[in-house]
Design a protein around this motif. Sequence first.
Motif, mmCIF file in Angstrom:
data_model
loop_
_atom_site.group_PDB
_atom_site.id
_atom_site.type_symbol
_atom_site.label_atom_id
_atom_site.label_comp_id
_atom_site.label_asym_id
_atom_site.label_seq_id
_atom_site.Cartn_x
_atom_site.Cartn_y
_atom_site.Cartn_z
ATOM 1 N N ASP A 292 0.733 -1.314 -0.016
ATOM 2 C CA ASP A 292 -0.043 -0.076 -0.075
ATOM 3 C C ASP A 292 0.933 1.306 0.001
ATOM 4 O O ASP A 292 0.432 2.254 -0.627
ATOM 5 C CB ASP A 292 -0.834 0.002 1.247
ATOM 6 C CG ASP A 292 -2.094 -1.000 0.872
ATOM 7 O OD1 ASP A 292 -2.285 -1.192 -0.120
ATOM 8 O OD2 ASP A 292 -2.794 -1.265 2.090
ATOM 9 N N ALA B 123 -3.963 1.976 6.436
ATOM 10 C CA ALA B 123 -3.447 2.701 5.288
ATOM 11 C C ALA B 123 -2.066 3.691 5.625
ATOM 12 O O ALA B 123 -1.408 3.894 5.051
ATOM 13 C CB ALA B 123 -4.584 3.458 4.672
ATOM 14 N N VAL C 239 -6.044 9.091 0.493
ATOM 15 C CA VAL C 239 -6.007 7.671 0.066
ATOM 16 C C VAL C 239 -7.225 7.146 -0.350
ATOM 17 O O VAL C 239 -7.405 6.099 -0.769
ATOM 18 C CB VAL C 239 -5.271 6.931 1.049
ATOM 19 C CG1 VAL C 239 -3.757 7.301 1.640
ATOM 20 C CG2 VAL C 239 -6.104 6.593 2.409
#
Length: 288
Positions: free
Chosen positions: A108, A136, A233
């Motif tokens: 990620d 994240a 994100v």
Amino acid sequence: MREITGHTVLTGLLGSPAAHSISPMMHNESFRLLDLDYVYLAFDVGEKDLKTAVEGLKALGARGFNLTMPDKNKMVEYCDRLSPAAQMIGAVNTVVNDNGLLTGYTTDGIGYMRAAEDAGVRLGGKVMTLLGGGGAATAVCAQAALDGLRQIRVFNIRDSFYGRLERLTAELTERTSCKVTLEDLADEKALARSIAESDILTNATSVGMAPKTEGCLIKDPQVLRTDLIVSDVIYNPRQTRLLKMAADRGCRTFNGMYMLLYQGAAAFELWTGKKMPVEQIKAKYFSA
Ligand code: NAD
């Protein structure tokens, strides 16, 4: 898709829910474009059945698999080896199976850094204000620190993520050349000061994600200077309230769409040793 044969190599996704994911399309289309005898399937597997599923995939000789919520943290326990970033954040979103030896990676953060590059943003030597401390955010934080940001100032609410974040930020400061600090998101003055001293502001919380699209952690648009880069994100919606506010202020912005693409591209390369044909995948699945 290529015809499935006795030689077809299995890859896939474990998570719950898993069926909504764009990953099967992205990977299967890439296999087709490169004429690779691979297939990628989505399996609805929560934490309770994760160990059994992983043992099954190992016994079946799957080449590897992705993990999504809620399995990313638990998967760490079932890996034989971890990449440095996966070890630091305690989460895995990609596993490579080398003849029964499972290596866990987190792609990620790699996805975020490549998305920034794609948006023409060079982050080396820069200062980032990072909102969030979940999966994240920690992936972005670790990769950004490893990739040479000068300073990352993390802001999070004092929820269950906070204690773990204190350890992670201290470890990143010690193990990389980046200074990583943690502050309370409730301290609005400290946040405004941090943004004023930053080159980039990144939202890596779920605030603003559909269906609660009215959410936004920045209350005063004035803190967003024209030369500040603002990223989110979140990919649903493509333009969060934060990104809209930033665009209205004249800031350069980018969203989480290409982070999603590039985290998949990094996994694809780990499994196949080949580059995902990202331009074709972008055009087919990621165009506006
Ligand atoms: P998570 O549950 O691990 O973390 C959630 C974060 O949001 C935590 O830092 C939490 O403190 C914060 N948060 C939640 N509610 C809040 C509130 N009311 N006020 C302030 N902070 C709050 O989730 P995650 O997996 O890190 O996902 C976060 C977002 O990132 C989601 O929108 C997800 O879709 C997105 N995401 C995008 C990609 C990508 O490839 N673009 C990859 C992973 C996650």
